[in-house]
Design a protein around this motif. Structure first.
Motif, PDB file in Angstrom:
ATOM      1  N   ILE A 142       0.886  -1.174   0.000  1.00 32.35           N
ATOM      2  CA  ILE A 142       0.000   0.000   0.000  1.00 32.35           C
ATOM      3  C   ILE A 142       0.916   1.214   0.000  1.00 32.35           C
ATOM      4  CG2 ILE A 142      -1.838   1.279   1.168  1.00 32.35           C
ATOM      5  CD1 ILE A 142      -2.903  -1.275   2.260  1.00 32.35           C
ATOM      6  N   GLU A 143       0.673   2.084  -0.964  1.00 27.14           N
ATOM      7  CA  GLU A 143       1.688   3.095  -1.248  1.00 27.14           C
ATOM      8  C   GLU A 143       1.080   4.493  -1.336  1.00 27.14           C
ATOM      9  OE1 GLU A 143       4.607   1.842  -4.268  1.00 27.14           O
ATOM     10  OE2 GLU A 143       3.761   3.404  -5.516  1.00 27.14           O
ATOM     11  N   GLU A 144       1.886   5.458  -1.003  1.00 25.62           N
ATOM     12  CA  GLU A 144       1.517   6.870  -1.098  1.00 25.62           C
ATOM     13  C   GLU A 144       1.151   7.204  -2.550  1.00 25.62           C
ATOM     14  OE1 GLU A 144       4.323  10.934  -1.085  1.00 25.62           O
ATOM     15  OE2 GLU A 144       5.181   8.953  -0.841  1.00 25.62           O
ATOM     16  N   PHE A 145       0.061   7.923  -2.741  1.00 28.75           N
ATOM     17  CA  PHE A 145      -0.356   8.356  -4.075  1.00 28.75           C
ATOM     18  C   PHE A 145       0.473   9.573  -4.472  1.00 28.75           C
ATOM     19  CE2 PHE A 145      -3.077  11.220  -6.630  1.00 28.75           C
ATOM     20  CZ  PHE A 145      -3.278  10.409  -7.731  1.00 28.75           C
ATOM     21  N   MET A 146       1.065   9.528  -5.647  1.00 31.73           N
ATOM     22  CA  MET A 146       1.885  10.661  -6.119  1.00 31.73           C
ATOM     23  C   MET A 146       1.270  11.220  -7.397  1.00 31.73           C
ATOM     24  SD  MET A 146       5.745   9.128  -5.616  1.00 31.73           S
ATOM     25  CE  MET A 146       5.630   7.943  -6.924  1.00 31.73           C
ATOM     26  N   THR A 147       1.615  12.449  -7.699  1.00 27.73           N
ATOM     27  CA  THR A 147       1.157  13.011  -8.975  1.00 27.73           C
ATOM     28  C   THR A 147       2.354  13.555  -9.735  1.00 27.73           C
ATOM     29  OG1 THR A 147       0.710  15.111  -7.902  1.00 27.73           O
ATOM     30  CG2 THR A 147      -1.169  13.658  -8.219  1.00 27.73           C
ATOM     31  N   ARG A 172       4.154  13.801 -14.105  1.00 21.31           N
ATOM     32  CA  ARG A 172       4.258  13.139 -15.404  1.00 21.31           C
ATOM     33  C   ARG A 172       5.031  11.844 -15.261  1.00 21.31           C
ATOM     34  NH1 ARG A 172       2.303  15.909 -19.538  1.00 21.31           N
ATOM     35  NH2 ARG A 172       2.138  18.138 -19.191  1.00 21.31           N
ATOM     36  N   GLU A 173       4.655  10.867 -16.093  1.00 22.13           N
ATOM     37  CA  GLU A 173       5.370   9.598 -16.059  1.00 22.13           C
ATOM     38  C   GLU A 173       6.338   9.511 -17.233  1.00 22.13           C
ATOM     39  OE1 GLU A 173       3.052   6.036 -15.352  1.00 22.13           O
ATOM     40  OE2 GLU A 173       1.533   7.276 -14.377  1.00 22.13           O
ATOM     41  N   VAL A 174       7.475   8.932 -16.971  1.00 20.22           N
ATOM     42  CA  VAL A 174       8.477   8.713 -18.026  1.00 20.22           C
ATOM     43  C   VAL A 174       8.990   7.285 -17.905  1.00 20.22           C
ATOM     44  CG1 VAL A 174      10.652   9.490 -19.048  1.00 20.22           C
ATOM     45  CG2 VAL A 174       9.236  11.125 -17.813  1.00 20.22           C
ATOM     46  N   HIS A 183       1.085   5.416 -23.043  1.00 20.37           N
ATOM     47  CA  HIS A 183      -0.304   5.821 -22.771  1.00 20.37           C
ATOM     48  C   HIS A 183      -1.043   4.558 -22.392  1.00 20.37           C
ATOM     49  CE1 HIS A 183       1.327   8.946 -25.337  1.00 20.37           C
ATOM     50  NE2 HIS A 183       0.292   9.731 -25.107  1.00 20.37           N
ATOM     51  N   LYS A 184      -1.317   4.383 -21.094  1.00 22.89           N
ATOM     52  CA  LYS A 184      -1.817   3.075 -20.634  1.00 22.89           C
ATOM     53  C   LYS A 184      -3.325   2.910 -20.739  1.00 22.89           C
ATOM     54  CE  LYS A 184       1.907   1.403 -17.789  1.00 22.89           C
ATOM     55  NZ  LYS A 184       2.777   2.015 -16.797  1.00 22.89           N
ATOM     56  N   ARG A 185      -4.064   4.015 -20.718  1.00 24.61           N
ATOM     57  CA  ARG A 185      -5.525   3.886 -20.732  1.00 24.61           C
ATOM     58  C   ARG A 185      -6.043   3.633 -22.144  1.00 24.61           C
ATOM     59  NH1 ARG A 185      -8.444   4.975 -16.149  1.00 24.61           N
ATOM     60  NH2 ARG A 185      -7.039   5.549 -14.457  1.00 24.61           N
ATOM     61  N   LEU A 213       8.393   4.695  -9.755  1.00 26.42           N
ATOM     62  CA  LEU A 213       7.068   4.092  -9.591  1.00 26.42           C
ATOM     63  C   LEU A 213       7.199   2.591  -9.554  1.00 26.42           C
ATOM     64  CD1 LEU A 213       4.757   5.885 -12.176  1.00 26.42           C
ATOM     65  CD2 LEU A 213       4.484   5.907  -9.702  1.00 26.42           C
ATOM     66  N   GLU A 214       8.021   2.082 -10.454  1.00 28.83           N
ATOM     67  CA  GLU A 214       8.212   0.631 -10.535  1.00 28.83           C
ATOM     68  C   GLU A 214       9.459   0.332 -11.354  1.00 28.83           C
ATOM     69  OE1 GLU A 214       5.750  -1.718 -13.031  1.00 28.83           O
ATOM     70  OE2 GLU A 214       5.736  -0.254 -14.647  1.00 28.83           O
ATOM     71  N   TYR A 215       9.947  -0.885 -11.134  1.00 28.97           N
ATOM     72  CA  TYR A 215      11.010  -1.423 -11.990  1.00 28.97           C
ATOM     73  C   TYR A 215      10.424  -2.551 -12.824  1.00 28.97           C
ATOM     74  CZ  TYR A 215      14.570   0.395  -8.649  1.00 28.97           C
ATOM     75  OH  TYR A 215      15.380   1.159  -7.854  1.00 28.97           O
TER      76      TYR A 215
HETATM   77  P1  AMP Z   1       3.096   0.248 -11.929  1.00 31.39           P
HETATM   78  O1  AMP Z   1       2.692  -1.074 -12.544  1.00 31.39           O
HETATM   79  O2  AMP Z   1       3.656   0.151 -10.564  1.00 31.39           O
HETATM   80  O3  AMP Z   1       3.890   1.107 -12.886  1.00 31.39           O
HETATM   81  O4  AMP Z   1       1.719   1.061 -11.820  1.00 31.39           O
HETATM   82  C1  AMP Z   1       0.891   1.237 -12.937  1.00 31.39           C
HETATM   83  C2  AMP Z   1       0.457   2.656 -13.011  1.00 31.39           C
HETATM   84  O5  AMP Z   1      -0.202   3.043 -11.802  1.00 31.39           O
HETATM   85  C3  AMP Z   1       1.615   3.635 -13.145  1.00 31.39           C
HETATM   86  O6  AMP Z   1       2.026   3.764 -14.458  1.00 31.39           O
HETATM   87  C4  AMP Z   1       0.997   4.891 -12.574  1.00 31.39           C
HETATM   88  O7  AMP Z   1       0.186   5.526 -13.551  1.00 31.39           O
HETATM   89  C5  AMP Z   1       0.106   4.383 -11.491  1.00 31.39           C
HETATM   90  N1  AMP Z   1       0.792   4.412 -10.183  1.00 31.39           N
HETATM   91  C6  AMP Z   1       1.578   3.456  -9.635  1.00 31.39           C
HETATM   92  N2  AMP Z   1       2.046   3.835  -8.442  1.00 31.39           N
HETATM   93  C7  AMP Z   1       1.549   5.063  -8.201  1.00 31.39           C
HETATM   94  C8  AMP Z   1       1.676   5.994  -7.120  1.00 31.39           C
HETATM   95  N3  AMP Z   1       2.377   5.710  -6.034  1.00 31.39           N
HETATM   96  N4  AMP Z   1       1.023   7.173  -7.228  1.00 31.39           N
HETATM   97  C9  AMP Z   1       0.268   7.454  -8.323  1.00 31.39           C
HETATM   98  N5  AMP Z   1       0.116   6.626  -9.367  1.00 31.39           N
HETATM   99  C10 AMP Z   1       0.752   5.448  -9.316  1.00 31.39           C
END
Ligand code: AMP
Ligand code: GLY
Length: 425
Positions: free
Chosen positions: A186-191, A193-195, A215-217, A284-286
Motif C-alpha cells: 500500500i503506497e503513497e499516491f503521487m502526482t 508526469r510519467e516517463v 499511454h496506458k488507458r 514508480l516501478e522497476y
Molecule cells: P506500476 O505497474 O507500478 O507502474 O503502476 C501502474 C500505473 O499506476 C503507473 O504507471 C501509474 O500511472 C500508477 N501508479 C503506480 N504507483 C503510483 C503511485 N504511487 N502514485 C500514483 N500513481 C501510481
C-alpha cells in the motif's frame, strides 16, 4: 558464419526486437518463439511457448543458437535464464534472483528503502485484516499493488477508504490476480508526469537509453481501462537534463549497485518507470525487461548494433560501449481490436501492410496477429503498433497518424491523442 539468435515472446516488443536484431551484420538467422505474422517475415517462428524452458533450451542447443534474448517478464521471473545458463547456453536477461526486481513489488520497495532510492512511501501486508486496519488511518487517495506479476493490472488507485477496502478484497480475498495478491504493497499516491527509461545493465555498469512515454488507458484523454499500452513517444520532452542528472545521481547506478550488494547481480534490461513529482523524480516501478510499446519507439532510434550491446551485457563489458541514439523522434500508435481490453472479435484480415515494405521512416510492428493461408489476420487485442520517425515529436506524430491510415481491418480502434502531451512541453 554469422550468429543465430532466438527471441522469446510474440508481441510488438518482440517484433521490434527481431527488427533491430535483423539490422546487425553479426546475425545470420533469427528465430522467434512463438512469434507472430510480423516476426515471420524476418525470423523463423518456432511453435514453443515462452514458459516451456526445457523445450526452448533443447531447441537452442540442437539448432546451434548463439544468443537468446527474452522479451517477456514471465519467463524471466520464472527463471528461464538460469535454465539456459546451467546448460551452457548464452542468454540475455536477468537470472531469477535478479528478475525479482520486477517479480516482487515488496522486494523492489524494500530495496529502494534500504538503499535510499527515491520512491513513494509504503507499507507491505501479508493479510487482509492488517491491510484493512492500516487503511482506516491512511491518507487518501492511496495505491494498492499486488506483490507479484499481474499482467500489468495489479495496481489499483483508490480515491477513498471505501474503494481501498474493496481493492484489498479484490486482491487479497477474492484473489483476482491469484497468488500475486498473497502480499500487497500500500503506497503513497503521487502526482506528476510519467516517463519510461530503459537501460542496459551488465551486472556492474548501466547505460541509459533514450526516454519514452506510454499511454496506458484505453481511451482518449486517459479515460477507460488500463491496457498493456496504447501508444508511445520518444524522447519525452519532460525528461530534461536536470531530471537526467538527478536520476543518474540517485537512481540508476544506485539500483545496479544495490542489486549487486544483495548478491543479485542484474544483467539485462532495467526499465525504470519514473514519476516526475514536485519533489523530484521518484521510481514508480522497476521492470526487468524491455517495455511494450516503448521498445517500438526506442529501438528504431538506436544507432548501435544491438547484438554487440547484448553481448557486452553478458560479458560484463558494457563500459566499452558508446550507446547512441539518433537526434530525432518517434511515435507509435497502437491499432487495437475495438473492445480491447475487455471483449473483442478477432480473425479479421489486415490490409495495407505492404505499404510499409522497405520503408526506413515508418514501421508496422505486429502484436496480436497470425498468418492464416498466407494472410495476416487479427488474433489479439493489441493488433499492430504503427511507428513513424520525424525530425521532432510533432513531425513524428503527424507521420505516425498518417501511417495508421494505410492499414485497415474490421473493428480497427486507436487512440487519437497519442503524444498530445508534446503540445504542453
Ligand atoms: P506500476 O505497474 O507500478 O507502474 O503502476 C501502474 C500505473 O499506476 C503507473 O504507471 C501509474 O500511472 C500508477 N501508479 C503506480 N504507483 C503510483 C503511485 N504511487 N502514485 C500514483 N500513481 C501510481
Ligand atoms: N509499457 C509498459 C510496460 O511494458 O510495462
Amino acid at each position: 558464419m554469422g550468429k543465430k539468435v532466438l527471441v522469446i515472446g510474440g508481441g510488438g516488443r518482440e517484433h521490434a526486437l527481431c527488427f533491430k536484431i535483423s539490422k546487425s551484420p553479426l546475425v545470420e538467422k533469427i528465430y522467434c518463439a512463438p512469434g507472430n505474422a510480423g516476426t515471420a517475415e524476418i525470423a523463423e517462428n518456432v511453435p514453443i511457448g515462452p514458459m516451456e524452458f526445457d523445450r526452448l533450451a533443447e531447441f537452442a542447443a540442437s539448432n546451434g543458437i548463439d544468443l537468446t534474448v527474452v522479451g517477456m517478464d514471465d519467463p524471466l521471473v520464472g527463471g528461464i535464464v538460469d535454465v539456459f545458463t546451467a546448460k551452457g547456453l548464452r542468454i540475455f536477461g536477468p537470472a531469477k534472483n535478479a528478475a525479482i526486481l520486477e517479480g516482487s513489488k515488496a522486494f523492489s520497495k524494500d530495496l529502494m528503502k534500504k538503499y535510499g532510492i527515491p520512491t513513494a512511501a509504503y507499507e507491505t501486508f501479508n493479510n487482509a485484516d492488517d491491510a484493512l486496519k492500516y487503511l482506516e488511518t491512511a491518507p487518501m487517495p492511496t495505491v494498492l499493488k499486488a506483490d507479484g506479476l499481474a499482467l500489468g493490472k495489479g495496481v489499483l488507485i483508490c480515491k477513498d477508504l471505501e474503494e481501498a477496502k474493496a481493492g484489498v478484497k479484490e486482491l487479497m480475498i477474492d484473489k483476482q490476480f491469484g497468488s500475486a495478491g498473497d502480499k500487497i504493497v500500500i503506497e503513497e499516491f503521487m502526482t506528476g508526469r510519467e516517463v519510461s527509461v530503459l537501460s542496459f545493465v551488465d551486472g556492474k555498469h548501466i547505460k541509459i537509453m533514450t526516454s519514452a512515454q506510454d499511454h496506458k488507458r484505453a481511451k482518449d484523454n486517459d479515460e477507460g481501462l488500463n491496457t498493456g499500452g496504447m501508444g508511445t513517444f520518444s524522447p519525452s520532452p519532460f525528461y530534461t537534463k536536470e531530471v537526467d542528472k538527478f536520476c543518474k545521481e540517485y537512481i540508476y547506478q544506485k539500483t545496479v549497485d544495490a542489486m549487486a550488494k544483495e548478491g543479485r547481480e542484474f544483467k539485462g534490461i532495467i526499465f525504470f518507470g519514473l514519476m516526475l513529482t514536485a519533489k523530484g523524480p521518484r521510481v514508480l516501478e522497476y521492470n526487468a525487461r524491455f517495455g511494450d510499446p516503448e521498445t517500438q519507439v526506442v529501438l528504431p532510434r538506436m544507432k548501435n548494433d544491438i547484438v554487440e550491446v547484448f553481448e557486452a551485457c553478458i560479458d560484463g563489458t558494457l563500459d566499452k560501449i558508446d550507446l547512441q541514439f539518433e537526434d530525432n523522434a518517434a511515435v507509435c500508435v497502437v491499432l487495437a481490436s475495438d473492445g480491447y481490453p475487455e471483449k473483442y472479435e478477432k480473425g479479421f484480415e489486415i490490409k495495407g501492410l505492404e505499404n510499409f515494405a522497405g520503408a526506413v521512416d515508418k514501421f508496422v510492428f505486429h502484436a496480436g496477429t497470425k498468418s492464416v493461408d498466407g494472410k495476416a489476420v487479427t488474433s489479439g487485442g493489441r493488433v499492430l503498433g504503427v511507428t513513424a520517425l520525424g525530425s521532432d515529436l510533432k513531425e513524428a506524430r503527424k507521420n505516425a497518424y498518417a501511417a495508421t491510415k494505410l492499414i485497415d481491418f474490421s473493428n480497427k480502434y486507436m487512440r487519437n491523442d497519442i503524444g498530445k502531451a508534446i503540445d504542453e512541453a
